[in-house]
Design an enzyme around this catalytic site. Structure first.
Site, short mmCIF file in Angstrom:
data_model
loop_
_atom_site.label_atom_id
_atom_site.label_comp_id
_atom_site.label_asym_id
_atom_site.label_seq_id
_atom_site.Cartn_x
_atom_site.Cartn_y
_atom_site.Cartn_z
CG ASN A 1 -1.76 0.13 -2.39
OD1 ASN A 1 -2.68 0.72 -2.63
ND2 ASN A 1 -0.76 -0.25 -3.56
CB CYS A 2 3.57 0.40 0.01
SG CYS A 2 3.88 -1.13 0.86
CE1 TYR A 3 6.41 -2.02 -7.42
CE2 TYR A 3 8.04 -3.55 -6.07
CZ TYR A 3 7.58 -2.95 -7.24
OH TYR A 3 7.97 -3.29 -8.55
CB SER A 4 4.75 -5.99 -1.76
OG SER A 4 5.52 -5.50 -0.48
NE ARG A 5 5.81 -4.80 3.50
CZ ARG A 5 6.71 -4.54 4.47
NH1 ARG A 5 6.33 -4.27 5.74
NH2 ARG A 5 7.71 -5.34 4.56
#
Length: 529
Positions: A467-471
């Protein structure tokens, strides 16, 4: 071929989050340190004017500036960790060793070629890195070495030997292979990098000479690439390399808009912030513009749906305003009204141009919390931050009236305007739990994870989960079998992007918890980010 290139870019983009997302933390701590040495604040709160608090502030901000002058090392280690398929911590350690070998190899070769300049290095294209004089490659040194380390690591990390050579297997063999690679790269870059330096300067000159048109393209493109997840590849070079400007602060040379203003924050004797800060004024559309878009969508919702639209849009707007996380809003209209997204990108670029025309030097990369922490302690004289808010309010109104007009004229099915047979909405985790509760089911994070995994085609269809910051970012064996309706309607996903076998599912700030739950259900060790 095109799909393979996109897969590679997606992987590189994801790996960039490791160094990129850690740097704002350093910036915030520098700003906190500046609070304890801020003259205006000490006048208002005199009990802070003592050797303990002012000394702490000086040490805190001064020590963290060292991160900014060693970004090459930060990116080398961070990218190696992000791009390594396994044994990520060892890949990071090897990248550190490779970095040390590289700078000393380059210094040695420059000495043989008679390229080392004596005296001041300012403006010569050379710099000191960890006490070693080399060509000034800035953050690109770390990027190249991080990629090279990851390639060698992924190729040789599982190589093992028998008998007496057994101790040289695994990641130790990676380092053995990496040494000649790094030395050759040092020789290569010593030869070719001066030409790259000239090219980078020319590119920066073209953008600067393009003036506000170049700034407009920068701001618009950064938003337009949101669906691909590659948007940070647009702004990163401007924030951390000479493309974003070069300035001398406190006797040291800093490259990149963010590096410059972080150094200026730590320098209490500085005046007006450097003009390069405009490259990090991207938060104006996050704090103001998209809030106007939310208000427009609410007012244009059907009367019977206004309460529902309000419940959906308010949390998304607050998240964008305070934290600068915009995807829950952008994905609300990106697919049902692509024109609105293009307009949004254009207005984002235009808002940065207006700030530049008014000579506003406020720091505004993300949300309002960052904005206050950075700018208020620095004062109006150094930032002109009230004008940033004034311009933001202007674009709040522009977004509102323009979105309202376009939604009405084209009858876009934005939130609250859905047809009876379908819904276009931002689902939250709360909505999901309420829906399941109606069926008398007990739902927790693991239940949500089971639903997500099932909608993604089952655990055997999932190769990797990160995952990244929001996905939530996944690699699937067959992305065509995912159930997008379930992901949106039952798990709270506000957007889904598919590029080859790479799938991104947007969940906003709750993505970390969701990723951990998915890993737990899959019974897998989480992939290190």
């Amino acid at each position: 071929m095109k799909e393979r290139v996109m897969d590679t870019m997606q992987k590189f983009s994801k790996a960039m989050f490791i160094p990129v997302l850690i740097l704002p933390i350093a910036g915030i701590l520098i700003a906190i340190g500046n609070l304890f040495t801020n003259v205006r604040l000490l006048e208002v709160v005199p009990f802070l004017d003592n050797p303990i608090t002012t000394g702490f502030g000086t040490i805190l901000s001064g020590s963290l500036v060292s991160i900014l002058v060693n970004l090459g090392l930060v990116f080398a280690v961070g990218l190696a960790v992000g791009l390594a398929n396994k044994k990520k911590s060892e890949a990071g350690f090897i990248a550190l060793l490779g970095y040390l070998v590289f700078i000393n190899a380059m210094n040695g070769y420059m000495g043989i070629q008679g390229m080392l300049i004596e005296g001041s290095l300012q403006g010569t294209g050379q710099t000191m890195v960890l006490g070693v004089q080399i060509l000034d490659m800035g953050v690109f040194l770390g990027i190249f070495l991080g990629i090279a380390t990851a390639i060698v690591h992924n190729r040789f990390a599982d190589t093992e030997f028998n008998n007496a050579f057994q101790i040289y297997g695994g990641t130790r063999f990676v380092f053995i292979v990496l040494i000649p690679v790094v030395v050759l790269l040092a020789i290569l870059f010593t030869t070719v990098w001066p030409y790259f330096q000239a090219g980078i300067r020319s590119l920066g000159l073209v953008i600067n000479q393009s003036g506000n048109f170049g700034l407009f393209l920068y701001g618009a493109l950064e938003r337009l690439l949101i669906p691909t997840g590659l948007h940070h590849l647009v702004y990163t070079p401007f924030l951390y390399s000479e493309l974003g400007g070069i300035a001398e602060v406190g006797g040291e040379i800093f490259e990149g808009a963010r590096n410059i203003y972080f150094a200026e924050i730590a320098n209490p004797d500085g005046g007006l912030l450097a003009p390069s800060v405009i490259w990090d004024a991207r938060g104006i559309s996050k704090m103001f513009g998209l809030i106007g878009a939310c208000l427009a969508m609410y007012h244009k919702a059907k009367p019977e749906n206004k309460a529902k639209a309000k419940a959906i849009l308010i949390p998304a707007a607050v998240t964008s305003f305070l934290a600068g996380v915009t995807e829950p809003i952008e994905f609300a209209f990106m697919f049902v009204a692509p024109l609105l997204f293009v307009v949004h990108a254009g207005l984002s670029g235009l808002s940065m141009v207006v700030l530049n025309l008014l000579n506003v030097r406020a720091i505004g990369p993300n949300g309002f919390m960052d904005f206050l922490l950075y700018n208020v302690p620095l004062g109006v004289d150094r930032t002109g931050w009230p004008m940033y808010i004034a311009v933001g309010l202007l674009f709040f109104a522009i977004y509102y009236f323009l979105f309202s007009f376009l939604i009405k004229v084209f009858n876009y099915k934005t939130i609250g305007r859905e047809d009876a047979e379908g819904e276009t909405r931002l689902y939250s985790k709360k909505d999901y739990k309420e829906k399941k509760a109606k069926g008398n089911e007990s739902v927790d994070d693991l239940g949500l994870a089971h639903t997500i995994i099932s909608a993604l085609g089952g655990d055997k269809n999932i190769e990797t989960v990160t995952n990244c910051y929001s996905r939530l970012r996944l690699t699937l064996l067959n992305p065509d079998i995912i159930d997008e309706g379930t992901l949106k309607n039952e798990t709270g996903a506000s957007g889904i992007m598919k590029k080859g076998n790479n799938v991104q599912v947007v969940y906003g700030l709750q993505v970390n918890k969701i990723r951990k739950a998915v890993d737990t259900v899959l019974n897998r060790k989480p992939v290190e980010e």
